[in-house]
Design a protein around this motif. Structure first.
Motif: not given
Ligand code: ATP
Ligand code: MG
Length: 401
Positions: A58-66
């Motif tokens: 279970k994961t949520i990508l918050v901000g690939i750039e950060h």
């Protein structure tokens, strides 16, 4: 090791078993060394975001750039951030993209203050290349590296420094303080939303008054929306008894009263606060000025409602040195026959039927009169009794009603 870390150990272990490095970092490690209650546990890792996402269910990508992925493990969300530097900074704000790096030390180096640049491995061993533990012992907030440079990179850090002074009760190290005095103007490049988060944490900390005094001493307050302070206000702030408020609504209300702000709503709108908060703060500020002139009675408690009344009481205690009237407010509220107009035994329709008249301004006046009488217990909250009372006042029924 405290429970929140132990709960998160399987994440670190899995990353390590797959060949990556992973450590606890940030506020939780700092607070555990200080002995404060631990907030969110954050993890730094050499794994890239897509690699982290592949490893956990279970994961949520918050901000690939950060480079931040939230891993939800046993229902608890953990921020797992790839080791990174923040590359080049533009416009004194956080950079829009970051560079991933391979070493923990480089990751710790991009962090704001030495107390926040400490890592802990799964055995509880501390990695502290920038002297964070020493800063904790000396009880100081100091930047990692040169303060002026770090504030140029991200001007929000000046607000963060002062909020940590309030939260931790630490001192602001001299070079860091001087750099704030010299670079305060850079705060204009930072979004008000980010500033408000730090400002609210500052007001909710254990030393809000010390922090306010620092905002004044460093002149940083001049770059906060709506803050125009006269010398007299500065003096009042320095001697008032501002302690940690129980609630953020109370903190904002105290702030507005100390600043003698006349237009509460427009001040708070500049801070882009949610409408609900603006409404709540406005009610407490208005109530504070009103209740300075009178005593708590049933009408006042009814008018404000319990929650606002208790906030007004708290603000009054801190700013007007009025005694704590919580018990009598609670008692008054408990014995109120009604708590809102909705609970009144008659409504507008009923009154039109009883008085045999069409609606008009008379109706709300009459409703208000009945509401007041019921709250004061001059009239029972009962349809028949109210009807009887109306019929007994011929005047009302015959004439203007
Ligand atoms: P809190 O207990 O309020 O959450 P915290 O130290 O965890 O305090 P966060 O804002 O959650 O603060 O940030 C987590 C970590 O990320 C910090 O401890 C710090 O290492 C780093 N950090 C956050 N904001 C910045 C920033 N503007 N510049 C550099 N490092 C930052
Ligand atoms: Mg945090």
């Amino acid at each position: 090791m405290e429970k929140p870390f132990i709960d998160a150990l399987p994440i670190i272990e899995k990353l390590e078993q797959t060949g990556y490095e992973a450590y606890f970092v940030g506020g939780a490690v700092r607070d555990s060394i200080i002995g404060r209650p631990i907030g969110d546990v954050d993890i730094a890792t050499s794994a890239k975001p897509d690699q982290v996402m592949r490893l956990f269910e279970k994961t949520i990508l918050v901000g690939i750039e950060h480079g931040t992925v939230v891993v939800v493990y046993n229902e608890i969300p953990y921020e797992v951030t790839t080791f990174r530097t923040e590359g080049t900074y533009e416009d004194f704000r956080r950079p829009s993209s970051v560079t991933f790096v391979s070493s923990l030390k480089e990751d710790l180096q991009r962090r704001d203050f030495t107390v926040n640049a400490i890592a802990m491995n799964k055995e509880g061993h501390i990695m502290d290349p920038f002297g964070g533990r020493s800063a904790i012992e000396r009880r100081v907030i100091e930047t990692v590296g040169q303060a002026a440079e770090r504030f140029h990179e991200d001007a929000l850090r000046m607000m963060r420094a002062i909020r940590f002074v309030s939260q931790l009760g630490f001192l602001l190290e001299e070079e860091t303080k001087t750099a704030i005095i010299e670079h305060g103007h850079l705060l204009k490049h930072v979004s008000i939303e980010r500033i408000a988060v730090e400002f609210e944490k500052m007001m909710g900390g254990q030393k809000p008054q010390t922090a306010l005094a620092l905002l004044i001493e460093t002149n940083l307050y001049q770059h906060l929306p709506g803050f125009s302070l006269t010398d007299e206000m500065k003096r009042t702030i320095s001697i008032c008894k501002w302690q940690r408020a129980k609630d953020i609504t109370e903190s904002w209300a105290m702030m507005l009263i100390l600043l003698k702000v006349k237009e509460t709503a427009s001040f708070l709108r500049q801070w882009k606060l949610p409408n609900k908060r603006i409404k709540d703060v406005q009610a407490v500020v208005d109530g504070y000025y009103e209740m300075k002139k009178r005593n708590w009675d049933r009408q006042a408690v009814y008018q404000y409602g319990l929650e606002t009344a208790l906030h007004i009481n708290q603000v009054n205690m801190m700013l007007s040195e009025r005694p704590n009237e919580e018990q009598s407010i609670q008692a008054l509220y408990k014995e109120l026959p009604i708590h809102s107009l909705k609970e009144l035994a008659v409504n507008g329709k009923d009154l039109m039927a009883i008085c045999k008249r069409k609606g008009g301004p008379w109706l709300s006046l009459l409703l208000q009169t009945i509401e007041r009488k019921v709250v004061d217990k001059e009239l029972p909250n009962n349809r028949e009794a109210i009807k009887e009372w109306l019929q007994s006042c011929n005047q009302i029924l015959d004439e203007p009603c």
